[in-house]
Every structure is written in structure tokens, then in C-alpha cells.
Design a protein around this motif. Structure first.
Motif, mmCIF file in Angstrom:
data_model
loop_
_atom_site.group_PDB
_atom_site.id
_atom_site.type_symbol
_atom_site.label_atom_id
_atom_site.label_comp_id
_atom_site.label_asym_id
_atom_site.label_seq_id
_atom_site.Cartn_x
_atom_site.Cartn_y
_atom_site.Cartn_z
ATOM 1 N N ILE A 136 -72.365 50.283 70.276
ATOM 2 C CA ILE A 136 -72.675 49.281 71.305
ATOM 3 C C ILE A 136 -73.966 48.532 70.955
ATOM 4 C CG2 ILE A 136 -73.448 49.002 73.700
ATOM 5 C CD1 ILE A 136 -71.397 51.153 74.459
ATOM 6 N N THR A 137 -74.982 49.247 70.526
ATOM 7 C CA THR A 137 -76.258 48.602 70.203
ATOM 8 C C THR A 137 -76.117 47.663 69.012
ATOM 9 O OG1 THR A 137 -77.439 50.526 71.062
ATOM 10 C CG2 THR A 137 -78.687 49.011 69.670
ATOM 11 N N ILE A 138 -75.392 48.074 67.989
ATOM 12 C CA ILE A 138 -75.222 47.214 66.816
ATOM 13 C C ILE A 138 -74.373 45.989 67.158
ATOM 14 C CG2 ILE A 138 -74.206 47.095 64.500
ATOM 15 C CD1 ILE A 138 -75.325 49.907 64.026
ATOM 16 N N ILE A 139 -73.372 46.155 67.996
ATOM 17 C CA ILE A 139 -72.580 45.003 68.440
ATOM 18 C C ILE A 139 -73.467 44.015 69.197
ATOM 19 C CG2 ILE A 139 -70.763 44.271 70.052
ATOM 20 C CD1 ILE A 139 -69.194 46.781 69.192
ATOM 21 N N LEU A 140 -74.302 44.510 70.096
ATOM 22 C CA LEU A 140 -75.208 43.633 70.832
ATOM 23 C C LEU A 140 -76.195 42.937 69.895
ATOM 24 C CD1 LEU A 140 -75.964 45.815 73.981
ATOM 25 C CD2 LEU A 140 -74.569 43.753 73.871
ATOM 26 N N LEU A 141 -76.685 43.660 68.899
ATOM 27 C CA LEU A 141 -77.583 43.048 67.918
ATOM 28 C C LEU A 141 -76.870 41.976 67.109
ATOM 29 C CD1 LEU A 141 -79.808 45.869 66.400
ATOM 30 C CD2 LEU A 141 -80.534 43.802 67.564
ATOM 31 N N PHE A 142 -75.625 42.227 66.752
ATOM 32 C CA PHE A 142 -74.861 41.236 66.001
ATOM 33 C C PHE A 142 -74.655 39.972 66.834
ATOM 34 C CE2 PHE A 142 -70.982 39.167 64.573
ATOM 35 C CZ PHE A 142 -71.280 38.984 63.230
ATOM 36 N N ILE A 143 -74.288 40.145 68.105
ATOM 37 C CA ILE A 143 -74.098 38.985 68.987
ATOM 38 C C ILE A 143 -75.407 38.205 69.120
ATOM 39 C CG2 ILE A 143 -73.602 38.282 71.358
ATOM 40 C CD1 ILE A 143 -71.621 40.664 71.471
ATOM 41 N N ALA A 144 -76.506 38.926 69.295
ATOM 42 C CA ALA A 144 -77.807 38.256 69.404
ATOM 43 C C ALA A 144 -78.169 37.559 68.091
ATOM 44 C CB ALA A 144 -78.886 39.265 69.787
ATOM 45 N N SER A 145 -77.837 38.176 66.969
ATOM 46 C CA SER A 145 -78.170 37.600 65.663
ATOM 47 C C SER A 145 -77.465 36.273 65.428
ATOM 48 C CB SER A 145 -77.802 38.577 64.541
ATOM 49 O OG SER A 145 -78.566 39.742 64.641
ATOM 50 N N THR A 146 -76.300 36.102 66.003
ATOM 51 C CA THR A 146 -75.578 34.834 65.815
ATOM 52 C C THR A 146 -76.300 33.675 66.498
ATOM 53 O OG1 THR A 146 -74.164 35.190 67.758
ATOM 54 C CG2 THR A 146 -73.341 35.993 65.632
ATOM 55 N N LYS A 147 -77.219 33.962 67.389
ATOM 56 C CA LYS A 147 -77.976 32.914 68.088
ATOM 57 C C LYS A 147 -79.343 32.651 67.449
ATOM 58 C CE LYS A 147 -74.716 32.165 70.808
ATOM 59 N NZ LYS A 147 -73.904 31.000 70.541
ATOM 60 N N TYR A 148 -79.692 33.391 66.406
ATOM 61 C CA TYR A 148 -80.926 33.112 65.675
ATOM 62 C C TYR A 148 -80.716 31.812 64.882
ATOM 63 C CZ TYR A 148 -83.371 37.537 66.489
ATOM 64 O OH TYR A 148 -84.050 38.582 67.062
ATOM 65 N N PRO A 149 -81.796 31.127 64.539
ATOM 66 C CA PRO A 149 -81.646 29.879 63.767
ATOM 67 C C PRO A 149 -81.019 30.115 62.402
ATOM 68 C CG PRO A 149 -83.949 30.247 64.400
ATOM 69 C CD PRO A 149 -83.179 31.429 64.838
#
Length: 172
Positions: free
Chosen positions: A154-167
Motif C-alpha cells: 500500500i505504501t509503495i503504491i501511494l508513493l508511486f501515485i505521488a511520484s507521477t505528480k512530481y515534475p
């Protein structure tokens, strides 16, 4: 300024906003982490106290030791709380740091810009689900390894989703 309650809600239901919170002051992020640590500590200490009060002396047949523990219980609780605080704090900060390291790898993999300090802040918010689930799983008979794997995924999935919004990385 963002309130802790808003951080909590966004970390639960708006994983894309975790990337936006990468610019939060580190003090605000650490305050949020200590709120999570406090939740875990309250729950764990309550379990400890309830476990101590429900100990059956006839089961162990060591009444002298049981009497000794009952006599020093007032001294045992503060030390247990202190040890719980130190271990919980160390473990949660270590988890966040490991997830941030993984998050930096994710950023490189999907060609996004970000520094470790930014990903650390996102990771600090991303562990909210894993922390709450660890409390919930103590009421459900589930194997510890499965509990850990669910939290990690769950944490890695959330990090991946957040990473897609980085520049995005600049094109060469």
C-alpha cells in the motif's frame, strides 16, 4: 498553512496531493509523524496495560515473581512507555527513510525530478494507511508477515501515485 487534519485526510484519500506536500516545511512533516507515533503508542501502551492487568497468576505458578511485578508496577509503566516511545519513533523514522529511498528509485524509473528530502516528506504521509492498518490488524487474526506485506504494498503504491505528480525531467 496546512493543518494536520488536512494532511491526515489527504494522505488517506488523495494520494496525488502527497507530491504537492513535498514542499512542506520539514518541521510540519515531523510533527505529523509524531502524531502517528502518538496514535501507535497510545494503542500499544493500552494493550500493554490491559495485558498486565489480565495476567492470570495461577497459569504460571510463579507467585513470587508475579507479586514482585505487582509491587513495582507503578515503576514499570513509565519505563515501558519510555522504551515504547524510543522504539516506535526509531522504527517509524527508519520505515520512512527506507520508503524514501525506494521512492527516489521510483522517480528515476519514471523519469521525474525530485530529491530525497522531497520524497521523504511524501513517504512520511504515505505511511498513514500502513500505520492505521497495523492497529486494525491487531484485532484481526492475520499473520504478521501478511500484515507487513500489505503495509509495504500500500505504501509503495501511494508513493508511486505521488511520484507521477512530481515534475518531469527536462528533455535533453
Amino acid at each position: 498553512m496546512v493543518k494536520h487534519s488536512q494532511l491526515f485526510i489527504d494522505s488517506l484519500i488523495h494520494p496525488k496531493k502527497l507530491a504537492g506536500y513535498r514542499m512542506l516545511p520539514i518541521g510540519k512533516t515531523i510533527q505529523y509523524v509524531f502524531i502517528l507515533i502518538t496514535l501507535v503508542m497510545i494503542f500499544s501502551f493500552t494493550q500493554f496495560v490491559m495485558g498486565m492487568s489480565t495476567t492470570d497468576t495461577n497459569t504460571y505458578n510463579i507467585e513470587g515473581l508475579t507479586q514482585y511485578v505487582e509491587d513495582i508496577q507503578w515503576l514499570l509503566y513509565p519505563f515501558a512507555l519510555l522504551i515504547l516511545l524510543m522504539t516506535t519513533t526509531a522504527l517509524i523514522f527508519l520505515q520512512i527513510s527506507v520508503y524514501a529511498f525506494i521512492g527516489v528509485g521510483i522517480l528515476k524509473l519514471i523519469k521525474r525530478r525530485g530529491e530525497y528530502r522531497h520524497v521523504w516528506r511524501s513517504s512520511a504521509l504515505a505511511i498513514t494507511w500502513a500505520t492505521l492498518l497495523s492497529i486494525l490488524f491487531s484485532f484481526i487474526p492475520i499473520h504478521d508477515v501478511l500484515e507487513t506485506v500489505i503495509g509495504i504494498v500500500i505504501t509503495i503504491i501511494l508513493l508511486f501515485i505521488a511520484s507521477t505528480k512530481y515534475p518531469k525531467m527536462p528533455k535533453k
